[in-house]
Write a protein that holds these residues in place. Sequence first.
Motif, PDB file in Angstrom:
ATOM      1  N   ARG A  94       3.131  55.991 -62.183  1.00  0.00           N
ATOM      2  CA  ARG A  94       2.500  56.228 -60.881  1.00  0.00           C
ATOM      3  C   ARG A  94       2.780  55.079 -59.919  1.00  0.00           C
ATOM      4  NH1 ARG A  94      -1.347  60.249 -60.303  1.00  0.00           N
ATOM      5  NH2 ARG A  94      -1.518  61.574 -62.148  1.00  0.00           N
ATOM      6  N   ALA A  95       2.853  53.862 -60.438  1.00  0.00           N
ATOM      7  CA  ALA A  95       3.173  52.727 -59.581  1.00  0.00           C
ATOM      8  C   ALA A  95       4.574  52.863 -58.989  1.00  0.00           C
ATOM      9  CB  ALA A  95       3.051  51.424 -60.378  1.00  0.00           C
ATOM     10  N   ASP A  96       5.512  53.393 -59.774  1.00  0.00           N
ATOM     11  CA  ASP A  96       6.865  53.615 -59.265  1.00  0.00           C
ATOM     12  C   ASP A  96       6.879  54.700 -58.188  1.00  0.00           C
ATOM     13  OD1 ASP A  96       8.175  51.735 -61.017  1.00  0.00           O
ATOM     14  OD2 ASP A  96       7.867  53.180 -62.637  1.00  0.00           O
ATOM     15  N   VAL A  97       6.075  55.739 -58.389  1.00  0.00           N
ATOM     16  CA  VAL A  97       5.965  56.775 -57.357  1.00  0.00           C
ATOM     17  C   VAL A  97       5.355  56.184 -56.091  1.00  0.00           C
ATOM     18  CG1 VAL A  97       4.859  58.964 -56.747  1.00  0.00           C
ATOM     19  CG2 VAL A  97       5.868  58.666 -59.018  1.00  0.00           C
ATOM     20  N   ASP A  98       4.350  55.330 -56.231  1.00  0.00           N
ATOM     21  CA  ASP A  98       3.764  54.666 -55.060  1.00  0.00           C
ATOM     22  C   ASP A  98       4.834  53.900 -54.286  1.00  0.00           C
ATOM     23  OD1 ASP A  98       1.200  55.559 -55.627  1.00  0.00           O
ATOM     24  OD2 ASP A  98       0.592  53.711 -56.643  1.00  0.00           O
ATOM     25  N   ALA A  99       5.683  53.162 -55.008  1.00  0.00           N
ATOM     26  CA  ALA A  99       6.740  52.380 -54.353  1.00  0.00           C
ATOM     27  C   ALA A  99       7.742  53.286 -53.661  1.00  0.00           C
ATOM     28  CB  ALA A  99       7.436  51.494 -55.385  1.00  0.00           C
ATOM     29  N   THR A 158      16.800  68.432 -41.723  1.00  0.00           N
ATOM     30  CA  THR A 158      15.706  68.538 -40.755  1.00  0.00           C
ATOM     31  C   THR A 158      14.986  67.211 -40.527  1.00  0.00           C
ATOM     32  OG1 THR A 158      14.376  69.412 -42.599  1.00  0.00           O
ATOM     33  CG2 THR A 158      15.273  71.003 -41.033  1.00  0.00           C
ATOM     34  N   GLY A 159      15.530  66.108 -41.070  1.00  0.00           N
ATOM     35  CA  GLY A 159      15.032  64.789 -40.726  1.00  0.00           C
ATOM     36  C   GLY A 159      13.932  64.237 -41.587  1.00  0.00           C
ATOM     37  N   ASN A 160      13.654  64.863 -42.739  1.00  0.00           N
ATOM     38  CA  ASN A 160      12.630  64.356 -43.645  1.00  0.00           C
ATOM     39  C   ASN A 160      13.171  63.217 -44.506  1.00  0.00           C
ATOM     40  OD1 ASN A 160      10.358  66.553 -43.415  1.00  0.00           O
ATOM     41  ND2 ASN A 160      12.277  67.688 -43.571  1.00  0.00           N
ATOM     42  N   THR A 161      12.296  62.563 -45.237  1.00  0.00           N
ATOM     43  CA  THR A 161      12.696  61.662 -46.318  1.00  0.00           C
ATOM     44  C   THR A 161      12.196  62.254 -47.631  1.00  0.00           C
ATOM     45  OG1 THR A 161      10.703  60.305 -46.024  1.00  0.00           O
ATOM     46  CG2 THR A 161      12.692  59.635 -44.832  1.00  0.00           C
ATOM     47  N   VAL A 162      12.765  61.809 -48.746  1.00  0.00           N
ATOM     48  CA  VAL A 162      12.554  62.517 -50.016  1.00  0.00           C
ATOM     49  C   VAL A 162      12.267  61.552 -51.157  1.00  0.00           C
ATOM     50  CG1 VAL A 162      13.570  64.126 -51.677  1.00  0.00           C
ATOM     51  CG2 VAL A 162      14.147  64.322 -49.247  1.00  0.00           C
ATOM     52  N   VAL A 163      11.314  61.937 -51.995  1.00  0.00           N
ATOM     53  CA  VAL A 163      11.121  61.338 -53.316  1.00  0.00           C
ATOM     54  C   VAL A 163      11.434  62.436 -54.321  1.00  0.00           C
ATOM     55  CG1 VAL A 163       9.518  60.276 -54.935  1.00  0.00           C
ATOM     56  CG2 VAL A 163       9.368  59.736 -52.488  1.00  0.00           C
ATOM     57  N   LEU A 164      12.493  62.243 -55.083  1.00  0.00           N
ATOM     58  CA  LEU A 164      13.024  63.285 -55.962  1.00  0.00           C
ATOM     59  C   LEU A 164      12.777  62.928 -57.414  1.00  0.00           C
ATOM     60  CD1 LEU A 164      14.871  65.785 -56.564  1.00  0.00           C
ATOM     61  CD2 LEU A 164      16.820  64.234 -56.341  1.00  0.00           C
ATOM     62  N   GLY A 209       7.202  64.639 -66.648  1.00  0.00           N
ATOM     63  CA  GLY A 209       6.607  65.477 -65.610  1.00  0.00           C
ATOM     64  C   GLY A 209       5.124  65.265 -65.441  1.00  0.00           C
ATOM     65  N   THR A 210       4.402  65.113 -66.559  1.00  0.00           N
ATOM     66  CA  THR A 210       2.952  64.948 -66.466  1.00  0.00           C
ATOM     67  C   THR A 210       2.552  63.608 -65.870  1.00  0.00           C
ATOM     68  OG1 THR A 210       2.965  64.207 -68.773  1.00  0.00           O
ATOM     69  CG2 THR A 210       2.437  66.527 -68.354  1.00  0.00           C
ATOM     70  N   VAL A 211       3.504  62.682 -65.758  1.00  0.00           N
ATOM     71  CA  VAL A 211       3.233  61.386 -65.130  1.00  0.00           C
ATOM     72  C   VAL A 211       3.832  61.347 -63.729  1.00  0.00           C
ATOM     73  CG1 VAL A 211       3.562  58.887 -65.288  1.00  0.00           C
ATOM     74  CG2 VAL A 211       3.137  60.227 -67.361  1.00  0.00           C
ATOM     75  N   VAL A 212       5.157  61.395 -63.644  1.00  0.00           N
ATOM     76  CA  VAL A 212       5.834  61.257 -62.349  1.00  0.00           C
ATOM     77  C   VAL A 212       5.641  62.501 -61.484  1.00  0.00           C
ATOM     78  CG1 VAL A 212       8.060  60.913 -61.215  1.00  0.00           C
ATOM     79  CG2 VAL A 212       7.500  59.631 -63.287  1.00  0.00           C
ATOM     80  N   GLY A 213       5.852  63.676 -62.067  1.00  0.00           N
ATOM     81  CA  GLY A 213       5.674  64.910 -61.302  1.00  0.00           C
ATOM     82  C   GLY A 213       4.255  65.060 -60.799  1.00  0.00           C
ATOM     83  N   ALA A 214       3.295  64.770 -61.677  1.00  0.00           N
ATOM     84  CA  ALA A 214       1.890  64.876 -61.277  1.00  0.00           C
ATOM     85  C   ALA A 214       1.557  63.884 -60.170  1.00  0.00           C
ATOM     86  CB  ALA A 214       0.992  64.639 -62.491  1.00  0.00           C
ATOM     87  N   ALA A 215       2.096  62.661 -60.266  1.00  0.00           N
ATOM     88  CA  ALA A 215       1.822  61.656 -59.239  1.00  0.00           C
ATOM     89  C   ALA A 215       2.383  62.071 -57.883  1.00  0.00           C
ATOM     90  CB  ALA A 215       2.411  60.313 -59.674  1.00  0.00           C
TER      91      ALA A 215
END
Length: 506
Positions: free
Chosen positions: A58-63, A190-196, A230-236
């Motif tokens: 989750r900390a990595d997703v926050d970053a 369309t000009g968005n940014t992405v976390v994949l 998925g249950t960690v990164v996807g959920a976050a």
Amino acid sequence: MSAVVLPPSTPPAVADFISREHGLFIDGGWRAGESGERLVTYNPATGQPLSTIAAGTRADVDAAVAAARRALSDPVWRDITPLERGELLHRLAELVATHADELAYIESLDNGKPLSVARAVDAGTTTKLFRYFAGWPSKFEGSTIPLSPRNGMRILNYTVHEPIGVVGAIVPWNFPMSMASWKLAPALATGNTVVLKPAEETSLSTLRLAELIAEAGFPPGVVNVVTGIGTVVGAAIAEHPGVDKVAFTGSTEVGRRITTAATGNMKKVSLELGGKSPHIVLADADPVAVAAAAAEGIFFNQGQTCTAGSRLYVHADIYDDVMSALIARAQEIVVGPGQDPATQMGPLVSARQLETVTGYVQSGVAQGARVAAGGDTPANLDEKYRGGYFLSPTVLAETTQAMRVVQEEIFGPVLVAMPWRDVDELIDKANDSPYGLAAGIWTNDITAAHRIAAAVKAGTVWINCYNLTDPASPFGGYKQSGWGREMGRGVLEEYTEIKSVWVNLT
């Protein structure tokens, strides 16, 4: 991890990439995961370790979200012209085309699919998608609207499309790189940014794609890739208050969980989910041609396709002829490692998926189905592939509508076949499913074809063809097959907000 053994044909660039200690791509650079933990990815053809990836937290997703939010408001990305945005996408498309053979080999090793499929479909589709959406930034127009205001006011009313913001994209393991491009291309256009987040089973091609994204010149933070469970990164990602939209492709079960998680900040959600697609054959169809199409419709990509033609309904007058040709076709398919040029169908993606699919075959037999072809491990596999996740192309006959194998998505090379006579009953059976993603119809009777196409509840209907897609054509499903559409002009609406502007000219 034990030493990795790659096929002798592995290109040096692929071998070098596989051997790296893969990190997370955040804010334009590579970094280790916060926890330092790693996940092993396996070669489905051997069951042996292939590489390792960072186990994001989750900390990595926050970053990653923080980087995406900074990039969203940075003039370097926010203020570039539509033509400049299109040029970045075009550069990326050409880099994918240049490295297509390398990307396809990585995909084949990591996912198991035949190299020919990875080259033509996965790498080819990715190139086409980025090329197609490279043209949209300068052409996705708003409109002026004629109004009837009160009190004689003169009003100019116009609309503009603005990016939603930070998009959380979560993609599956069956077409790893091309599914990532299904999200990335319209989101970036369309000009968005992405976390994949790629699937933990098959992250390697997406990590290589991230390197090409940086090489194409996208500003830091515009695209971020966080690998992990998925249950960690996807959920976050789904829960994160800094994510404005989630775009997900995967199972209906996980889609429900993502929808629930997204309610926290009422983020936009688009879902491309499961399918149990009916493949319908009328009495005037050519049995041999239909058998070939039905085999391709279910055994392509090892049956790990949301649109797989997994329910075959054949008119009773030609049912025996179609089944005879279909069984022969299934038994002729060469099953083996994806890197063998002779291979027509590779292994399933994981031991867990193999267990799931074989469990469905056993369930079908327990409920009265007959295994007409396959249902076992291919007998002619080389000894070194005996630990791989292989299943022979499987056809179940004598199935009934109530069986689990007819009602539930198997996501493997398993076809259930049933005869029919009354067209109204046929349509009822075709629609007797919680899914509504796709359908196929085979006939020379154009009136009947259009009647059935109109009656079937599916987002895509193919007539005398199957499993065709194109970046210009919308793709998505009815019922529990998802929300929204991928590709075509319509997908741009999924990644933008429409702003209505009123100007008093009185």
